[in-house]
Motif scaffolding. Sequence first.
Motif, PDB file in Angstrom:
ATOM      1  N   MET A 177      11.261  -4.232   2.721  1.00 20.44           N
ATOM      2  CA  MET A 177      10.102  -4.197   1.827  1.00 20.44           C
ATOM      3  C   MET A 177       9.180  -5.410   1.940  1.00 20.44           C
ATOM      4  N   PRO A 178       9.691  -6.636   2.087  1.00 18.75           N
ATOM      5  CA  PRO A 178       8.741  -7.759   2.272  1.00 18.75           C
ATOM      6  C   PRO A 178       7.866  -7.568   3.511  1.00 18.75           C
ATOM      7  N   LEU A 179       8.455  -7.127   4.635  1.00 22.17           N
ATOM      8  CA  LEU A 179       7.678  -6.872   5.841  1.00 22.17           C
ATOM      9  C   LEU A 179       6.703  -5.719   5.619  1.00 22.17           C
ATOM     10  N   PHE A 180       7.132  -4.713   4.896  1.00 18.47           N
ATOM     11  CA  PHE A 180       6.288  -3.557   4.593  1.00 18.47           C
ATOM     12  C   PHE A 180       5.010  -3.990   3.884  1.00 18.47           C
ATOM     13  N   PHE A 181       5.131  -4.860   2.894  1.00 15.86           N
ATOM     14  CA  PHE A 181       3.948  -5.315   2.145  1.00 15.86           C
ATOM     15  C   PHE A 181       3.085  -6.259   2.984  1.00 15.86           C
ATOM     16  N   ILE A 182       3.702  -7.071   3.830  1.00 15.88           N
ATOM     17  CA  ILE A 182       2.937  -7.931   4.738  1.00 15.88           C
ATOM     18  C   ILE A 182       2.056  -7.074   5.644  1.00 15.88           C
ATOM     19  N   LEU A 183       2.633  -5.999   6.183  1.00 16.38           N
ATOM     20  CA  LEU A 183       1.883  -5.120   7.081  1.00 16.38           C
ATOM     21  C   LEU A 183       0.808  -4.327   6.343  1.00 16.38           C
ATOM     22  N   ILE A 184       1.046  -3.989   5.079  1.00 10.85           N
ATOM     23  CA  ILE A 184       0.005  -3.323   4.281  1.00 10.85           C
ATOM     24  C   ILE A 184      -1.225  -4.226   4.170  1.00 10.85           C
ATOM     25  N   VAL A 185      -0.999  -5.478   3.792  1.00 10.25           N
ATOM     26  CA  VAL A 185      -2.114  -6.422   3.633  1.00 10.25           C
ATOM     27  C   VAL A 185      -2.834  -6.617   4.961  1.00 10.25           C
ATOM     28  N   PHE A 186      -2.061  -6.828   6.028  1.00 10.88           N
ATOM     29  CA  PHE A 186      -2.642  -7.032   7.356  1.00 10.88           C
ATOM     30  C   PHE A 186      -3.499  -5.833   7.766  1.00 10.88           C
ATOM     31  N   THR A 187      -2.979  -4.619   7.563  1.00  7.29           N
ATOM     32  CA  THR A 187      -3.688  -3.409   7.972  1.00  7.29           C
ATOM     33  C   THR A 187      -4.949  -3.188   7.149  1.00  7.29           C
ATOM     34  N   MET A 188      -4.888  -3.459   5.856  1.00  7.28           N
ATOM     35  CA  MET A 188      -6.068  -3.292   5.004  1.00  7.28           C
ATOM     36  C   MET A 188      -7.184  -4.251   5.428  1.00  7.28           C
ATOM     37  N   ILE A 189      -6.817  -5.464   5.807  1.00  4.82           N
ATOM     38  CA  ILE A 189      -7.818  -6.432   6.285  1.00  4.82           C
ATOM     39  C   ILE A 189      -8.460  -5.921   7.576  1.00  4.82           C
ATOM     40  N   VAL A 190      -7.612  -5.421   8.493  1.00  8.35           N
ATOM     41  CA  VAL A 190      -8.108  -4.892   9.767  1.00  8.35           C
ATOM     42  C   VAL A 190      -9.069  -3.740   9.540  1.00  8.35           C
ATOM     43  N   LEU A 191      -8.691  -2.794   8.692  1.00  4.87           N
ATOM     44  CA  LEU A 191      -9.526  -1.609   8.438  1.00  4.87           C
ATOM     45  C   LEU A 191     -10.836  -1.980   7.752  1.00  4.87           C
ATOM     46  N   THR A 192     -10.788  -2.931   6.836  1.00  2.00           N
ATOM     47  CA  THR A 192     -11.994  -3.352   6.141  1.00  2.00           C
ATOM     48  C   THR A 192     -12.987  -4.015   7.109  1.00  2.00           C
ATOM     49  N   ILE A 193     -12.475  -4.871   7.979  1.00  4.15           N
ATOM     50  CA  ILE A 193     -13.336  -5.526   8.981  1.00  4.15           C
ATOM     51  C   ILE A 193     -13.911  -4.464   9.928  1.00  4.15           C
ATOM     52  N   SER A 194     -13.058  -3.508  10.365  1.00  2.00           N
ATOM     53  CA  SER A 194     -13.507  -2.455  11.290  1.00  2.00           C
ATOM     54  C   SER A 194     -14.600  -1.593  10.675  1.00  2.00           C
TER      55      SER A 194
END
Length: 497
Positions: A477-494
């Motif tokens: 779960m800690p890795l899961f939430f790290i990847l959620i934040v990372f992916t949301m940043i990527v999608l927002t920039i894209s």
Amino acid sequence: MRKIKFPSAQSILLIIAALVTIMTWIIPAGKYNQLLYDKEAKVFSVKSAETSKNVPATTKTLDSLGIKIPLEKFTSGDIWKPINIPNTYKQLEAKPQGFFDFVKAPIKGIIAGADIIFLILFIGGLVGLMNTTGAFDAGISWLAKVLKGREYILIILVTALISIGGTTFGLAEETMAFYPILIPVFLAAKYDAMVGLACIFVGSSVGNMFSTTNPFSCIIASNASGINWTTGLTTRFIVFVIGTIICIIYIMRYAKKVKNNPTHSIIYDQKEEIETLFHKNSGTTISLTSRLRLILLVFTMCFVVMIFGVAKLEWWFLEMTTTFFVGAILIGFISKIDENTFIDSFLKGAGELLGVALIVGIARGITVIMEDGLISDTMLFYASGMTEGMNKGLFANMMFFIYGGLSFFIPSSSGMAVLTMPIMSPLADTVGVGRELVVDAYIYGMGLFSFINPTSLILASLAMIKVGYDKWLKFIMPLFFILIVFTMIVLTISAYT
């Protein structure tokens, strides 16, 4: 007071199947019309709930149906599954599933999943044979000496290589074959089985999550969206590299804690049970003879041939299973074991993975209930309406979470692509972003949720090493939430570039 035990994988899936059965009484039944290219007759077949008719396979037909996909994507075989036709959803007479539908669903799922089930059983048989020859113990003893003091290399190599397999050709179900051979290696390196599980499963999941050339996700989704699969490839490659590095660092931090103090292992209470399960020898050094080296070479070549066949020869479960069957026969001849011992070893190994095979079948049964209850398309219809009027960044992230949720009900990446992309990708046009953003949201959402999705491969993978779902959630779960934040940043920039 008696401690409450977390349900087994089979029980979890049966509970989910029961809940989905109840949902068929609540969610309205409905369906989109579907389009399928008949390569023999070279025509399109348009199927609704009531009728089926053939129409000319032309660009004009696609335009009239509102499908913005080039004709050659169908005629070349890039899109070989039925796709949903936009704006054709309609509610149908309800088909609520009853008790007998519920109890029959796992059986239907086992029949539908026979291909992967037989692959798992034959892998188990081959591993049982390897244990009888003693080749595993000898090879692991040798590898433990070679890696002494540099065990961390194992984590980097295994995670990175499997991640590359995931991003390039969709390595996923095939990783079931790696647990019996790699988990003992991680145990010999003084890690716990969770480290081995993470390197294999997380490696595969993050590779598929950030697919670059994966034909079963980003390529088929791009085709179904009417865009070239190379559109957005640079972004996907960059986030693949960063995402894989994040996962490797996370696994190495946990592995270092376990190596320094075994009691920090999440599965420390299962240490003896797991070591016994994987036949970890108790300090006894077994000589790696020429015959055992040859047996290990044949065993390794089974996986090399399997990966090459899937990546280059369009192999699937039948060919993969045959590869392991031939490997077992060759190893039987090389080891010179008698016929009865060969059969007993093979059957014992297959029997140890029978529970895993049943988990796969029960998970397929959940999909059967949804399809028979006609609620899959209804959920897609309402999900597609949730993004209306959103700004670009919110749209991208909403798509990400929608696909994560839908993957619970449609765990097949290729199935999700052909069913949803003709419906979802045009929404990008209304918001003012490229359709590749919807493709990215689809692969990121499906890939991320696969880390914890009980209807996907995780429960079968956990069953391979006898680890509970609750312990996996505690680890991931800690890795899961790290990847959620990372992916949301990527999608927002894209969305804004």
